[in-house]
Scaffold this motif. Structure first.
Motif, PDB file in Angstrom:
ATOM      1  N   THR A 197      13.926  60.691 -23.486  1.00 21.07           N
ATOM      2  CA  THR A 197      13.579  60.711 -22.276  1.00 21.07           C
ATOM      3  C   THR A 197      12.921  59.981 -21.005  1.00 21.07           C
ATOM      4  O   THR A 197      13.450  59.690 -19.931  1.00 21.07           O
ATOM      5  CB  THR A 197      12.305  62.087 -22.554  1.00 21.07           C
ATOM      6  OG1 THR A 197      13.299  62.946 -22.850  1.00 21.07           O
ATOM      7  CG2 THR A 197      12.687  62.666 -20.373  1.00 21.07           C
ATOM      8  N   LEU A 198      12.092  58.950 -22.055  1.00 23.14           N
ATOM      9  CA  LEU A 198      11.408  57.829 -20.936  1.00 23.14           C
ATOM     10  C   LEU A 198      12.386  57.473 -20.629  1.00 23.14           C
ATOM     11  O   LEU A 198      11.880  56.491 -19.017  1.00 23.14           O
ATOM     12  CB  LEU A 198      10.286  57.293 -21.308  1.00 23.14           C
ATOM     13  CG  LEU A 198       9.353  58.182 -21.842  1.00 23.14           C
ATOM     14  CD1 LEU A 198       8.214  57.317 -22.851  1.00 23.14           C
ATOM     15  CD2 LEU A 198       8.392  58.417 -20.658  1.00 23.14           C
ATOM     16  N   THR A 199      13.573  56.457 -21.115  1.00 17.89           N
ATOM     17  CA  THR A 199      14.698  56.022 -20.800  1.00 17.89           C
ATOM     18  C   THR A 199      15.309  56.506 -19.850  1.00 17.89           C
ATOM     19  O   THR A 199      15.890  55.672 -18.521  1.00 17.89           O
ATOM     20  CB  THR A 199      15.068  55.629 -22.475  1.00 17.89           C
ATOM     21  OG1 THR A 199      14.445  54.771 -22.943  1.00 17.89           O
ATOM     22  CG2 THR A 199      16.682  54.090 -21.501  1.00 17.89           C
ATOM     23  N   GLN A 200      15.303  57.735 -19.967  1.00 19.92           N
ATOM     24  CA  GLN A 200      16.363  58.447 -18.703  1.00 19.92           C
ATOM     25  C   GLN A 200      15.549  58.057 -16.583  1.00 19.92           C
ATOM     26  O   GLN A 200      15.679  57.569 -16.010  1.00 19.92           O
ATOM     27  CB  GLN A 200      16.397  59.672 -18.799  1.00 19.92           C
ATOM     28  CG  GLN A 200      17.440  59.353 -19.736  1.00 19.92           C
ATOM     29  CD  GLN A 200      17.906  60.731 -20.161  1.00 19.92           C
ATOM     30  OE1 GLN A 200      17.896  61.718 -19.711  1.00 19.92           O
ATOM     31  NE2 GLN A 200      18.535  61.357 -21.077  1.00 19.92           N
ATOM     32  N   ILE A 201      14.092  58.488 -17.347  1.00 17.31           N
ATOM     33  CA  ILE A 201      13.354  58.317 -16.267  1.00 17.31           C
ATOM     34  C   ILE A 201      13.200  56.950 -15.782  1.00 17.31           C
ATOM     35  O   ILE A 201      13.194  56.938 -14.754  1.00 17.31           O
ATOM     36  CB  ILE A 201      11.773  58.853 -16.605  1.00 17.31           C
ATOM     37  CG1 ILE A 201      11.982  60.239 -16.482  1.00 17.31           C
ATOM     38  CG2 ILE A 201      10.887  58.984 -15.430  1.00 17.31           C
ATOM     39  CD1 ILE A 201      10.936  61.521 -17.259  1.00 17.31           C
ATOM     40  N   SER A 202      13.297  56.021 -16.715  1.00 21.86           N
ATOM     41  CA  SER A 202      13.491  54.399 -16.211  1.00 21.86           C
ATOM     42  C   SER A 202      14.206  54.306 -15.618  1.00 21.86           C
ATOM     43  O   SER A 202      14.051  53.654 -14.705  1.00 21.86           O
ATOM     44  CB  SER A 202      13.056  53.747 -17.433  1.00 21.86           C
ATOM     45  OG  SER A 202      13.950  53.578 -18.328  1.00 21.86           O
ATOM     46  N   GLN A 203      14.937  54.612 -15.908  1.00 21.52           N
ATOM     47  CA  GLN A 203      16.691  54.217 -14.668  1.00 21.52           C
ATOM     48  C   GLN A 203      16.557  54.949 -13.886  1.00 21.52           C
ATOM     49  O   GLN A 203      16.722  54.452 -12.313  1.00 21.52           O
ATOM     50  CB  GLN A 203      17.735  54.353 -15.331  1.00 21.52           C
ATOM     51  CG  GLN A 203      18.161  53.582 -16.968  1.00 21.52           C
ATOM     52  CD  GLN A 203      18.869  55.124 -17.236  1.00 21.52           C
ATOM     53  OE1 GLN A 203      20.201  55.240 -17.213  1.00 21.52           O
ATOM     54  NE2 GLN A 203      19.574  54.238 -18.076  1.00 21.52           N
ATOM     55  N   LEU A 204      15.666  56.172 -13.184  1.00 17.87           N
ATOM     56  CA  LEU A 204      14.941  57.002 -12.046  1.00 17.87           C
ATOM     57  C   LEU A 204      14.517  55.684 -11.148  1.00 17.87           C
ATOM     58  O   LEU A 204      14.647  56.255  -9.647  1.00 17.87           O
ATOM     59  CB  LEU A 204      14.969  58.151 -12.673  1.00 17.87           C
ATOM     60  CG  LEU A 204      16.474  59.115 -13.091  1.00 17.87           C
ATOM     61  CD1 LEU A 204      15.301  60.819 -13.053  1.00 17.87           C
ATOM     62  CD2 LEU A 204      17.581  59.780 -11.427  1.00 17.87           C
ATOM     63  N   VAL A 205      13.173  55.317 -11.517  1.00 18.91           N
ATOM     64  CA  VAL A 205      12.437  55.017 -10.931  1.00 18.91           C
ATOM     65  C   VAL A 205      12.081  53.247 -10.721  1.00 18.91           C
ATOM     66  O   VAL A 205      11.790  53.032  -9.981  1.00 18.91           O
ATOM     67  CB  VAL A 205      11.203  55.141 -11.647  1.00 18.91           C
ATOM     68  CG1 VAL A 205      10.507  56.462 -11.674  1.00 18.91           C
ATOM     69  CG2 VAL A 205      10.847  54.677 -13.178  1.00 18.91           C
TER      70      VAL A 205
END
Length: 506
Positions: free
Chosen positions: A152-160
């Motif tokens: 989940t954090l990896t997916q968010i990291s791509q967004l931010v």
């Protein structure tokens, strides 16, 4: 004798009390019996039906009467999916189920433990606890799955993720300069995982996880790059405009005032870029406006930047567009074809339904583009000019005449069509089956009729070995081709590659 009545009264009272006690005992026994019957009935029913005993609460969820799978689903829905965590920082926040961050309870184990209540060795005590509402206090054990959290954090990291914005290199006021530049940022995934791993229950109870970011420093532009850019990025572009119909070549210098707006800098590759599409569109418009003609670029678009950097001229050429023509008195299709220097059949093909022998005065017909006679890339430094009135051929290279030959063109009933053509084919010895003759060193230049190529060649030879027209060279003799002596035909054959423009003047 007077005391007897008192004795009888006392006996009656004692009997009444005993009866009441007996009745109460019977009631108690019956109630106990009913209780145990109900108990064993309920106990038996829930054992047989494999359902959790009524009144059981697990992790704060009423699961009494449910099967294990139903209880597991209810606990999972309330704890693992029902709890939302606010995650983010600054002005970017998202709500996500706690399970997506790896925070969860073991709903299967909790459901199985609930199922075992009232079924073990202490079943009676557990039943009494259930009946009295004395469920175990405290919440379930909060667990953590690191792999789920990282996903989940990896997916968010791509967004931010924000890439650093390097110094923008722009062309201003005749020179290259560096402007601006911003640092980037990336999500600190490891720190977020550490917080979750150390105390997932606290994150769940707070309902929030604040993220932190790692700055990404921007790379500044090396001053040497600007120096190199200002050395190579200030050269003009040369556009060479060729008119195949007249043979004229004109060179135009495109200054940096026109090139500059189309220059850029690619920070990733650390190289200068050129918007070739935009630049060529502007150059084409400039040439068309200055010359009053339609223009096209003959170079590939991919070659524009290389030509500019190397100093090579970009090649453009004049384009002839189709045009309308109003038939005049005395016009025939043959006269019109000679007037516009196009083969007869080509105009006929562009006007389906036309009656070539009975043109209507005032009718409008289409004169097709002369560029259709020029299908190959131009050989700009060579040109062949044939004069039908003079019966002469003049050969030019780099603007200078290098040869002049006597020729014979077509007779009146099978004329050579004036126009601007190209050398299209080379045949060492072409054969004309209609006349049973061979044509040495044949250069095909245009189709006199679809599938029938007229060209330039040496004196033809019949199958019996007889050479034709040797004694009439210098006057019309052929059926449309241009005839040279055998020696001159061989010389021209070797000199003129495909693409050389051939102009025939009527």
């Amino acid at each position: 004798m007077q005391s007897l009545p008192n004795t009888q009264l006392s006996f009656k009272k004692s009997s009444s009390v005993n009866i009441n006690f007996l009745a109460a005992g019977v009631v108690i026994v019956l109630l106990a019996l009913i209780f145990w019957c109900v108990f064993f009935f309920v106990w038996g029913y829930f054992h047989v039906s494999q359902r959790i005993l009524p009144g059981v609460t697990a992790a704060g969820v009423q699961v009494g009467g449910m099967t294990i799978s139903e209880a597991e689903a209810a606990i999972h829905e309330q704890w693992n999916m029902g709890h939302q965590v606010l995650i983010g920082s600054e002005d970017q926040w998202w709500r996500t189920p706690s399970l997506s961050l790896g925070i969860y309870v073991d709903s299967v184990k909790i459901a199985r433990d609930a199922f075992e209540m009232g079924r073990g060795s202490g079943a009676l005590a557990e039943w009494i606890t259930i009946l009295l509402g004395g469920q175990p206090s405290g919440g379930p054990e909060i667990l953590f799955n690191e792999e789920m959290a990282r996903n989940t954090l990896t997916q968010i990291s791509q967004l931010v993720y924000a890439a650093p914005q390097p110094n923008e290199i722009v062309y201003e006021n005749g020179q290259w300069v560096a402007k601006g530049g911003l640092n980037g940022k990336a999500l600190d995934v490891e720190r977020a995982v550490l917080i979750l791993r150390s105390d997932p229950g606290r994150v769940l109870s707070q309902g929030q996880l604040e993220l932190t970011y790692v700055p990404i420093a921007v790379e500044t532009v090396n001053s040497e790059i600007l120096q190199v850019l200002n050395q190579i990025g200030n050269r003009p572009l040369t556009a060479s405009l060729y008119d195949p119909f007249s043979g004229d070549i004109r060179d135009y210098e495109i200054g940096m005032d026109r090139i500059g707006p189309y220059l850029g800098w690619d920070a990733q590759t650390q190289s200068m870029t050129l918007n070739t599409t935009g630049l060529i569109a502007e150059v084409t418009t400039m040439l068309e406006t200055s010359q009053g003609v339609k223009v096209r670029m003959d170079d590939d678009l991919s070659a524009v930047e290389e030509a500019w950097k190397s100093g090579r001229s970009l090649e453009f050429s004049v384009v002839d567009l189709p045009r309308p023509y109003q038939v005049e008195s005395g016009d025939t299709l043959l006269k019109i074809s000679q007037k516009f220097r196009l083969p007869y059949w080509y105009i006929l093909q562009a006007n389906p339904g036309i009656q070539p022998n009975s043109l209507i005065v005032g009718a409008e017909i289409t004169i097709p583009s002369r560029n259709e006679m020029l299908p190959l890339p131009y050989v700009r430094n060579k040109r062949i000019v044939i004069s039908i009135p003079e019966q002469r051929m003049r050969v030019y290279e780099n603007g200078e005449q290098v040869h002049e030959f006597i020729v014979s063109t077509g007779i009146a009933t099978s004329p050579t069509f004036p126009g601007v053509y190209q050398v299209r084919t080379h045949e060492l010895s072409a054969y004309a089956s209609n006349w049973d003759l061979t044509m040495p060193h044949f250069l095909g230049i245009y189709e006199a009729w679809p599938g029938f190529m007229n060209g330039i060649h040496g004196l033809p030879t019949l199958s019996n070995g007889r050479i034709l027209w040797g004694n009439v060279l210098g006057g019309p003799a052929s059926y449309g081709c241009i005839i040279l002596s055998l020696e001159n035909a061989e010389l021209l054959y070797q000199w003129a590659e495909d693409g050389v423009v051939v102009e025939i003047i009527g």
